[in-house]
Structures are given as C-alpha cells and as structure tokens.
Design a protein around this motif. Structure first.
Motif, PDB file in Angstrom:
ATOM      1  N   ARG A   1       0.826  -1.207   0.000  1.00 20.13           N
ATOM      2  CA  ARG A   1       0.000   0.000   0.000  1.00 20.13           C
ATOM      3  C   ARG A   1       0.863   1.261   0.000  1.00 20.13           C
ATOM      4  O   ARG A   1       0.624   2.199  -0.780  1.00 20.13           O
ATOM      5  CB  ARG A   1      -0.922  -0.010   1.227  1.00 20.13           C
ATOM      6  CG  ARG A   1      -1.707   1.285   1.407  1.00 20.13           C
ATOM      7  CD  ARG A   1      -2.656   1.222   2.594  1.00 20.13           C
ATOM      8  NE  ARG A   1      -1.988   0.965   3.854  1.00 20.13           N
ATOM      9  CZ  ARG A   1      -1.289   1.881   4.533  1.00 20.13           C
ATOM     10  NH1 ARG A   1      -1.146   3.105   4.053  1.00 20.13           N
ATOM     11  NH2 ARG A   1      -0.763   1.575   5.707  1.00 20.13           N
TER      12      ARG A   1
ATOM     13  N   LEU B   1      -0.576   5.025  -1.191  1.00 23.18           N
ATOM     14  CA  LEU B   1      -1.968   4.996  -0.759  1.00 23.18           C
ATOM     15  C   LEU B   1      -2.074   5.026   0.761  1.00 23.18           C
ATOM     16  O   LEU B   1      -1.269   4.414   1.465  1.00 23.18           O
ATOM     17  CB  LEU B   1      -2.657   3.721  -1.265  1.00 23.18           C
ATOM     18  CG  LEU B   1      -2.876   3.587  -2.768  1.00 23.18           C
ATOM     19  CD1 LEU B   1      -3.338   2.180  -3.112  1.00 23.18           C
ATOM     20  CD2 LEU B   1      -3.899   4.624  -3.257  1.00 23.18           C
TER      21      LEU B   1
ATOM     22  N   THR C   1      -4.633   4.115   4.098  1.00 25.11           N
ATOM     23  CA  THR C   1      -5.583   3.024   4.355  1.00 25.11           C
ATOM     24  C   THR C   1      -6.938   3.355   3.744  1.00 25.11           C
ATOM     25  O   THR C   1      -7.596   2.499   3.143  1.00 25.11           O
ATOM     26  CB  THR C   1      -5.729   2.806   5.871  1.00 25.11           C
ATOM     27  OG1 THR C   1      -4.444   2.572   6.444  1.00 25.11           O
ATOM     28  CG2 THR C   1      -6.627   1.599   6.161  1.00 25.11           C
TER      29      THR C   1
ATOM     30  N   LEU D   1      -6.761   2.838  -0.124  1.00 25.67           N
ATOM     31  CA  LEU D   1      -6.861   1.438  -0.544  1.00 25.67           C
ATOM     32  C   LEU D   1      -8.283   0.929  -0.345  1.00 25.67           C
ATOM     33  O   LEU D   1      -8.816   0.183  -1.191  1.00 25.67           O
ATOM     34  CB  LEU D   1      -5.871   0.580   0.239  1.00 25.67           C
ATOM     35  CG  LEU D   1      -5.872  -0.913  -0.077  1.00 25.67           C
ATOM     36  CD1 LEU D   1      -5.606  -1.163  -1.572  1.00 25.67           C
ATOM     37  CD2 LEU D   1      -4.834  -1.655   0.768  1.00 25.67           C
TER      38      LEU D   1
ATOM     39  N   MET E   1      -7.719  -7.653  -4.229  1.00 21.81           N
ATOM     40  CA  MET E   1      -6.806  -6.553  -3.923  1.00 21.81           C
ATOM     41  C   MET E   1      -5.607  -6.563  -4.863  1.00 21.81           C
ATOM     42  O   MET E   1      -5.216  -5.521  -5.407  1.00 21.81           O
ATOM     43  CB  MET E   1      -6.330  -6.653  -2.463  1.00 21.81           C
ATOM     44  CG  MET E   1      -5.373  -5.544  -2.038  1.00 21.81           C
ATOM     45  SD  MET E   1      -4.721  -5.807  -0.367  1.00 21.81           S
ATOM     46  CE  MET E   1      -6.247  -5.751   0.576  1.00 21.81           C
TER      47      MET E   1
ATOM     48  N   LEU F   1      -4.634  -3.700  -7.711  1.00 25.87           N
ATOM     49  CA  LEU F   1      -3.346  -2.998  -7.686  1.00 25.87           C
ATOM     50  C   LEU F   1      -2.424  -3.470  -8.810  1.00 25.87           C
ATOM     51  O   LEU F   1      -1.263  -3.070  -8.861  1.00 25.87           O
ATOM     52  CB  LEU F   1      -2.669  -3.202  -6.327  1.00 25.87           C
ATOM     53  CG  LEU F   1      -3.407  -2.586  -5.131  1.00 25.87           C
ATOM     54  CD1 LEU F   1      -2.710  -2.941  -3.829  1.00 25.87           C
ATOM     55  CD2 LEU F   1      -3.529  -1.074  -5.271  1.00 25.87           C
TER      56      LEU F   1
END
Length: 293
Positions: free
Chosen positions: A19, A24, A26, A29, A58, A62
């Motif tokens: 992350r 990013l 929290t 994300l 996830m 990403l």
C-alpha cells in the motif's frame, strides 16, 4: 503446516508495504477495493483470518502479477488455514489457541512462568484443580472436559518427533502459593519430572525464590518467546496479563525480552538440579500429606 498466526503477521506487513509503495493511505486502498477502512486496518494488523478471494481482488486492483502475485497468494492461503486447535471452539479460548498456533511450527519455545505451571506440561489432576480455582472466580464459559482434552493435545503436539525444542524457567514461588490440593501438586510435579527426564529437548529450570537476578529489572509478568526455522518468520514474544495477551513482533522489543530470559535462565538451577529439586518438593509434600500419588 506453517503457523497461520505467523503467516497473518507476514501477510499484514506485506500489505502495508504494498500500500505504501503505491502512495496509498488506508482510506485510499479501501476506496479502491470498495471496502470500509476498518477491513483494511484489520488485515494490516493481522487481526482477522484473511479471505483469499478478497486478497486476490486486492492484488488484481493494484495490478500485481507474476512472482509477487504468487508470493501474496501463498501467504494468504497459509494465513487462512485452520489448525487442530480451531475444532475446540470456546472450550480452548483465544489465548490457548494463540499458544497452540505458535507452538505448532516453532523451532524453539522458551517461557518464563511466574504464576502457573506450563500449560503444555500439566497433569490431568492438576488441570482439574485449576478448573476448580477458575470456578472460584465466577462462572466459567467452557466445558472443562473439552478444555482438558485440548490442553493434553497441546502436550502431545509438543512431544511429537518433529516438535520444537522447549525450555521453561519456573518461578519456585508458584509451587508453594498456588492453592491447589497437595495431591494435585504432587501429581503435577511427578508428571513434569517424568516428561523432562524422558525428553532431552524438554527442559525445566527452577528459579529459586531467594535467587538474585543481576543485570536489570525483574519481569513484570510471565512471557513466552517463539523462534521459527523459516528465515522470513520473525521471532515473537507474548506477554501474559490477567485478561489478555500482548504479542510483540518488533525486533527491539523481542530482543529485550530475550535478554531478560537469558538473565533468568542463567540465575535458575540447571536442568539436572531442577529435576532433583522438584523431586524433593514432591517427596516432602507426599510425606506431609501421607499421599501415595
């Protein structure tokens, strides 16, 4: 099977690193994933067993591919595994499950026991006496027979051929202060002596009540140290409190407790002298009570 708890710690660290590498927060994300912030926080704090499908989503969001994708997916699968301890439900409780999880794939386990005999070395008679003590403090929320069965299973897992090397420093005071019947303490001492005498990788060292421990302050509670064979699995320290356990994974914190353990170990009796001491205590209790246990 690797420790699911340790794998959750590794997965959490990798998620935070990923992350942050993308710039990013929290919240950021969470928005990409259409999750709430709390779900991401729980993953990054290793507070929940991960859902493998959610981890895959996830990674896809990403745009993670190749070996990095495979590494994350492997960690997620291992972190999501259930162990033998999970089948016991509330009868084992979250604290005992944590210990069983960490013990299962540990290379070494080292403990300082200040107020209670090591759970993995307890005799059935002693466990029954502990249940009675627990009932003195209020209504219990577990089935005693199931709890006892789970604790004996932990002992069998510790003693399996590929089990960890185990050492405990046992504070002498608990032998005298814990208000269990003499017969239960006698059975416990004999049981512990027998296990230690038969298994070279199991060691008990007694810290006598009048022994000075130089080099720093005394520990404020019982604590446990776990080391693992796989290089990527960091050592862990667990501190015991009345209501919960505190898990430490930061290198400096774990090293501090490792140093404290080394001081306690050095001050304690040797393995052989500890066995002889426990035998003397058991014989004295037997003479005092007239018990043939």
């Amino acid at each position: 099977m690797p420790s699911p708890y340790v794998r959750r710690q590794r997965l959490a660290a990798e998620i935070r690193k990923l992350r942050e590498s993308r710039g990013l927060t929290t919240d950021g994300l969470a928005r990409i994933m259409f999750y709430n912030r709390a779900k991401i926080s729980r993953l990054e704090n290793a507070a929940v067993r991960p859902d493998v499908a959610e981890i895959m989503n996830m990674l896809n969001a990403l745009e993670i591919t190749g070996s990095q994708y495979d590494k994350f997916l492997k960690l997620a699968h291992e972190a999501a595994q259930k162990g033998w301890w999970d089948k016991y439900g509330v009868s084992m409780g979250p604290r005992q499950k944590l210990y069983a999880d960490l013990e299962y794939n540990a290379d070494t386990v080292r403990e300082y026991n200040q107020t209670l005999m090591p759970a993995v070395l307890q005799a059935p008679e002693f466990i029954s006496a502990l249940v009675e003590l627990d009932e003195c403090q209020g209504k219990i929320d577990y089935v005693p027979e199931r709890m006892a069965d789970a604790r004996m299973r932990r002992q069998r897992e510790l003693l399996r051929p590929d089990g960890p090397s185990y050492e405990t420093v046992l504070d002498e005071s608990l032998i005298h202060r814990l208000a269990v019947p003499p017969e239960a303490m006698i059975a416990q001492l004999h049981h512990m002596i027998r296990v230690v005498s038969e298994e070279e990788r199991i060691t008990v060292r007694v810290l006598l009540h009048d022994t000075r421990v130089p080099g720093g302050f005394l520990p404020m509670s019982s604590f446990y140290l776990y080391a693992f064979a796989e290089p990527g699995d960091p050592p862990i320290a667990v501190l015991e409190t009345v209501t919960t356990d505190v898990v430490l994974t930061q290198r400096g914190e774990v090293e501090r407790y490792t140093g404290m353990y080394d001081r306690l170990r050095k001050a304690a009796l040797t393995r052989e002298d500890s066995i002889a001491f426990l035998e003397r205590v058991a014989n004295r209790l037997t003479d005092q009570t007239g018990s043939g246990t």
